[in-house]
Scaffold this motif. Sequence first.
Motif, PDB file in Angstrom:
ATOM      1  N   ALA A 264       0.833  -1.211   0.000  1.00 47.26           N
ATOM      2  CA  ALA A 264       0.000   0.000   0.000  1.00 47.26           C
ATOM      3  C   ALA A 264       0.868   1.262   0.000  1.00 47.26           C
ATOM      4  CB  ALA A 264      -0.922  -0.010   1.219  1.00 47.26           C
ATOM      5  N   LEU A 265       1.952   1.250   0.778  1.00 43.78           N
ATOM      6  CA  LEU A 265       2.849   2.406   0.816  1.00 43.78           C
ATOM      7  C   LEU A 265       3.566   2.583  -0.518  1.00 43.78           C
ATOM      8  CD1 LEU A 265       4.414   2.021   4.390  1.00 43.78           C
ATOM      9  CD2 LEU A 265       2.754   3.734   3.637  1.00 43.78           C
ATOM     10  N   MET A 266       3.962   1.483  -1.151  1.00 46.29           N
ATOM     11  CA  MET A 266       4.605   1.556  -2.463  1.00 46.29           C
ATOM     12  C   MET A 266       3.682   2.194  -3.497  1.00 46.29           C
ATOM     13  SD  MET A 266       6.528  -2.142  -2.724  1.00 46.29           S
ATOM     14  CE  MET A 266       6.628  -2.020  -4.508  1.00 46.29           C
ATOM     15  N   VAL A 267       2.429   1.724  -3.536  1.00 46.41           N
ATOM     16  CA  VAL A 267       1.480   2.236  -4.515  1.00 46.41           C
ATOM     17  C   VAL A 267       1.165   3.705  -4.248  1.00 46.41           C
ATOM     18  CG1 VAL A 267      -0.886   2.015  -5.376  1.00 46.41           C
ATOM     19  CG2 VAL A 267       0.473  -0.032  -4.956  1.00 46.41           C
ATOM     20  N   ALA A 268       0.953   4.050  -2.967  1.00 52.99           N
ATOM     21  CA  ALA A 268       0.611   5.434  -2.619  1.00 52.99           C
ATOM     22  C   ALA A 268       1.753   6.393  -2.953  1.00 52.99           C
ATOM     23  CB  ALA A 268       0.269   5.518  -1.132  1.00 52.99           C
ATOM     24  N   SER A 269       2.993   6.005  -2.626  1.00 52.71           N
ATOM     25  CA  SER A 269       4.139   6.872  -2.917  1.00 52.71           C
ATOM     26  C   SER A 269       4.360   7.012  -4.418  1.00 52.71           C
ATOM     27  CB  SER A 269       5.395   6.328  -2.242  1.00 52.71           C
ATOM     28  OG  SER A 269       5.676   5.007  -2.664  1.00 52.71           O
ATOM     29  N   GLN A 270       4.151   5.918  -5.165  1.00 53.38           N
ATOM     30  CA  GLN A 270       4.299   5.985  -6.624  1.00 53.38           C
ATOM     31  C   GLN A 270       3.251   6.907  -7.232  1.00 53.38           C
ATOM     32  OE1 GLN A 270       6.694   4.203  -8.312  1.00 53.38           O
ATOM     33  NE2 GLN A 270       6.132   5.077 -10.275  1.00 53.38           N
TER      34      GLN A 270
ATOM     35  N   TYR B 204      -2.343   6.827 -13.517  1.00 53.90           N
ATOM     36  CA  TYR B 204      -3.270   5.909 -12.866  1.00 53.90           C
ATOM     37  C   TYR B 204      -2.940   4.444 -13.149  1.00 53.90           C
ATOM     38  CZ  TYR B 204      -6.157  10.013 -11.990  1.00 53.90           C
ATOM     39  OH  TYR B 204      -6.610  11.230 -11.558  1.00 53.90           O
ATOM     40  N   PHE B 205      -2.204   4.198 -14.256  1.00 54.10           N
ATOM     41  CA  PHE B 205      -1.940   2.818 -14.657  1.00 54.10           C
ATOM     42  C   PHE B 205      -0.736   2.219 -13.934  1.00 54.10           C
ATOM     43  CE2 PHE B 205       0.316  -0.088 -17.602  1.00 54.10           C
ATOM     44  CZ  PHE B 205      -0.624  -1.110 -17.629  1.00 54.10           C
ATOM     45  N   LEU B 206       0.364   3.003 -13.814  1.00 52.79           N
ATOM     46  CA  LEU B 206       1.599   2.479 -13.240  1.00 52.79           C
ATOM     47  C   LEU B 206       1.447   1.975 -11.808  1.00 52.79           C
ATOM     48  CD1 LEU B 206       4.405   4.839 -14.607  1.00 52.79           C
ATOM     49  CD2 LEU B 206       4.117   2.406 -15.052  1.00 52.79           C
ATOM     50  N   PRO B 207       0.772   2.709 -10.901  1.00 58.99           N
ATOM     51  CA  PRO B 207       0.654   2.183  -9.545  1.00 58.99           C
ATOM     52  C   PRO B 207      -0.024   0.827  -9.464  1.00 58.99           C
ATOM     53  CG  PRO B 207       0.096   4.507  -9.580  1.00 58.99           C
ATOM     54  CD  PRO B 207       0.235   4.072 -11.006  1.00 58.99           C
TER      55      PRO B 207
ATOM     56  N   LEU C 140       0.674  -2.700  -7.546  1.00 56.33           N
ATOM     57  CA  LEU C 140      -0.355  -3.242  -6.670  1.00 56.33           C
ATOM     58  C   LEU C 140      -0.462  -4.753  -6.818  1.00 56.33           C
ATOM     59  CD1 LEU C 140      -2.680  -2.735  -4.678  1.00 56.33           C
ATOM     60  CD2 LEU C 140      -4.184  -2.407  -6.647  1.00 56.33           C
ATOM     61  N   PHE C 141      -0.340  -5.246  -8.058  1.00 55.94           N
ATOM     62  CA  PHE C 141      -0.468  -6.685  -8.291  1.00 55.94           C
ATOM     63  C   PHE C 141       0.883  -7.403  -8.200  1.00 55.94           C
ATOM     64  CE2 PHE C 141      -4.208  -4.902 -10.484  1.00 55.94           C
ATOM     65  CZ  PHE C 141      -5.204  -5.629  -9.845  1.00 55.94           C
ATOM     66  N   SER C 142       1.948  -6.789  -8.735  1.00 55.01           N
ATOM     67  CA  SER C 142       3.254  -7.460  -8.707  1.00 55.01           C
ATOM     68  C   SER C 142       3.914  -7.372  -7.337  1.00 55.01           C
ATOM     69  CB  SER C 142       4.174  -6.855  -9.759  1.00 55.01           C
ATOM     70  OG  SER C 142       4.389  -5.477  -9.507  1.00 55.01           O
ATOM     71  N   GLY C 143       3.544  -6.350  -6.547  1.00 58.23           N
ATOM     72  CA  GLY C 143       4.177  -6.176  -5.243  1.00 58.23           C
ATOM     73  C   GLY C 143       3.918  -7.320  -4.288  1.00 58.23           C
ATOM     74  N   PHE C 144       2.812  -8.019  -4.459  1.00 58.57           N
ATOM     75  CA  PHE C 144       2.502  -9.125  -3.550  1.00 58.57           C
ATOM     76  C   PHE C 144       3.455 -10.303  -3.737  1.00 58.57           C
ATOM     77  CE2 PHE C 144      -1.650  -6.928  -3.632  1.00 58.57           C
ATOM     78  CZ  PHE C 144      -1.809  -6.766  -2.266  1.00 58.57           C
TER      79      PHE C 144
ATOM     80  N   ASN D 222      11.032   5.214  -4.000  1.00 53.38           N
ATOM     81  CA  ASN D 222       9.881   6.095  -4.240  1.00 53.38           C
ATOM     82  C   ASN D 222       9.948   7.343  -3.367  1.00 53.38           C
ATOM     83  OD1 ASN D 222       8.901   4.298  -6.099  1.00 53.38           O
ATOM     84  ND2 ASN D 222       7.259   3.512  -4.824  1.00 53.38           N
ATOM     85  N   ILE D 223      10.336   7.165  -2.100  1.00 55.19           N
ATOM     86  CA  ILE D 223      10.430   8.306  -1.183  1.00 55.19           C
ATOM     87  C   ILE D 223      11.522   9.270  -1.653  1.00 55.19           C
ATOM     88  CG2 ILE D 223      11.008   8.993   1.173  1.00 55.19           C
ATOM     89  CD1 ILE D 223       9.697   6.377   2.116  1.00 55.19           C
ATOM     90  N   TRP D 224      12.660   8.713  -2.091  1.00 59.26           N
ATOM     91  CA  TRP D 224      13.744   9.557  -2.626  1.00 59.26           C
ATOM     92  C   TRP D 224      13.239  10.373  -3.820  1.00 59.26           C
ATOM     93  CZ3 TRP D 224      19.246   9.879  -1.668  1.00 59.26           C
ATOM     94  CH2 TRP D 224      19.943  10.599  -2.636  1.00 59.26           C
ATOM     95  N   THR D 225      12.551   9.687  -4.756  1.00 56.85           N
ATOM     96  CA  THR D 225      12.042  10.361  -5.954  1.00 56.85           C
ATOM     97  C   THR D 225      11.043  11.454  -5.586  1.00 56.85           C
ATOM     98  OG1 THR D 225      12.312   8.309  -7.206  1.00 56.85           O
ATOM     99  CG2 THR D 225      10.903   9.996  -8.179  1.00 56.85           C
ATOM    100  N   MET D 226      10.184  11.156  -4.612  1.00 54.81           N
ATOM    101  CA  MET D 226       9.163  12.113  -4.201  1.00 54.81           C
ATOM    102  C   MET D 226       9.794  13.386  -3.634  1.00 54.81           C
ATOM    103  SD  MET D 226       5.821  11.159  -1.937  1.00 54.81           S
ATOM    104  CE  MET D 226       6.830  10.491  -0.625  1.00 54.81           C
ATOM    105  N   VAL D 227      10.783  13.225  -2.744  1.00 56.18           N
ATOM    106  CA  VAL D 227      11.455  14.387  -2.146  1.00 56.18           C
ATOM    107  C   VAL D 227      12.268  15.131  -3.198  1.00 56.18           C
ATOM    108  CG1 VAL D 227      13.182  15.096  -0.447  1.00 56.18           C
ATOM    109  CG2 VAL D 227      11.531  13.309   0.133  1.00 56.18           C
ATOM    110  N   GLN D 228      12.952  14.397  -4.073  1.00 57.88           N
ATOM    111  CA  GLN D 228      13.766  15.018  -5.117  1.00 57.88           C
ATOM    112  C   GLN D 228      12.909  15.848  -6.056  1.00 57.88           C
ATOM    113  OE1 GLN D 228      17.484  13.134  -7.295  1.00 57.88           O
ATOM    114  NE2 GLN D 228      15.635  12.421  -8.274  1.00 57.88           N
ATOM    115  N   GLN D 229      11.764  15.309  -6.452  1.00 59.64           N
ATOM    116  CA  GLN D 229      10.868  16.062  -7.346  1.00 59.64           C
ATOM    117  C   GLN D 229      10.268  17.267  -6.643  1.00 59.64           C
ATOM    118  OE1 GLN D 229       9.209  12.996 -10.718  1.00 59.64           O
ATOM    119  NE2 GLN D 229       7.888  13.530  -9.034  1.00 59.64           N
TER     120      GLN D 229
END
Length: 323
Positions: free
Chosen positions: A186-192, A222-225, A229-233, A247-254
């Motif tokens: 869930a955190l991966m998808v939300a951050s992405q 909307y498609f990438l996350p 969601l499916f492959s992360g499991f 993802n967190i690094w990318t978010m802060v960098q952007q």
Amino acid sequence: MNFYYTILWPLRWVVELILVAWHWLFSNIGMDPNSGLTWVLSIVGLVVVIRAALIPVFVRQIRNQRKMLEVAPQIKKIQDKYKGKKDQLSREAMSREMMEFYKTSGTNPLSSCIPLVIQIPIFGALFAVLNNAQDGKVGVGLLNAPLSHSFGSASLFDFAPLHDSFRSALADHVVPVMVVAAIMVALMVASQFYTQLQIMSKNISDETKNSPQFRQQRTMMYFLPFIFLFSGFAFPLGVMFYWLTTNIWTMVQQFLVIRAMPTPGSEAARLREDRLARKRDAQIAAGRLVVTTPAIEGAEPEVKRVNTQRTQPVSTKRKKKRR
């Protein structure tokens, strides 16, 4: 699968080198060498090293994205020129004209994917290292037998092994691991999703929002996350920690890039102009800036910085010496 591991051998060696180096550092400052937290922090250190090395690529990506946004109206004109023509010759002519335009304008529509493409082999190398450690196999580099066993048997919170995934925990009916893995996904998808939303909501000019490229990028947002969601499991927890940290690094960098260098005409650019205007007004009110009336009518007022540094007195002897 052996062929796949052979292709990734150099990357696996580098991944093991960075992992072992960080593990050695954390172990020598008093942390438990066999603790899951020590290995998780080593994975975070791996992300820091890799993403720091990718900063030049990220800067190039940002520049290319800016160019793509600037030339979006010209691309739309080419597409409108062949709109409604579905024959093979028209499609080939449009492709040739588009390729020629990309070449002359110095743009590349695929360059925005370069950082992700570069990270995929590294992601696969970490996956291979973790799988080998889970099976008790020695690594290809510095991950020797004791370290491989430590990495493969490390657990977070003493109940979530780093080599476990949601799928394996579901098969073994291990509820705590399922909960941790579900939270990580869930955190991966939300951050992405938020990383993409940062660009689409604030750093796109009003003109570009009406272009076909913007609609395509919004669809990808909307498609990438959902891919994660499916492959992360199926990802082990150790790999998910790597991807979440990325993802967190990318978010802060952007966030920093959008705040400092927003796209002209975007909401972020308007917010930056407002911040600069408020800062200038505050400096004028504090007396650090002075607004002078222009001598020529119609010209903009000139803003000069006031020198607030105290001038040190110079003795007579020092004045003579200087002369």
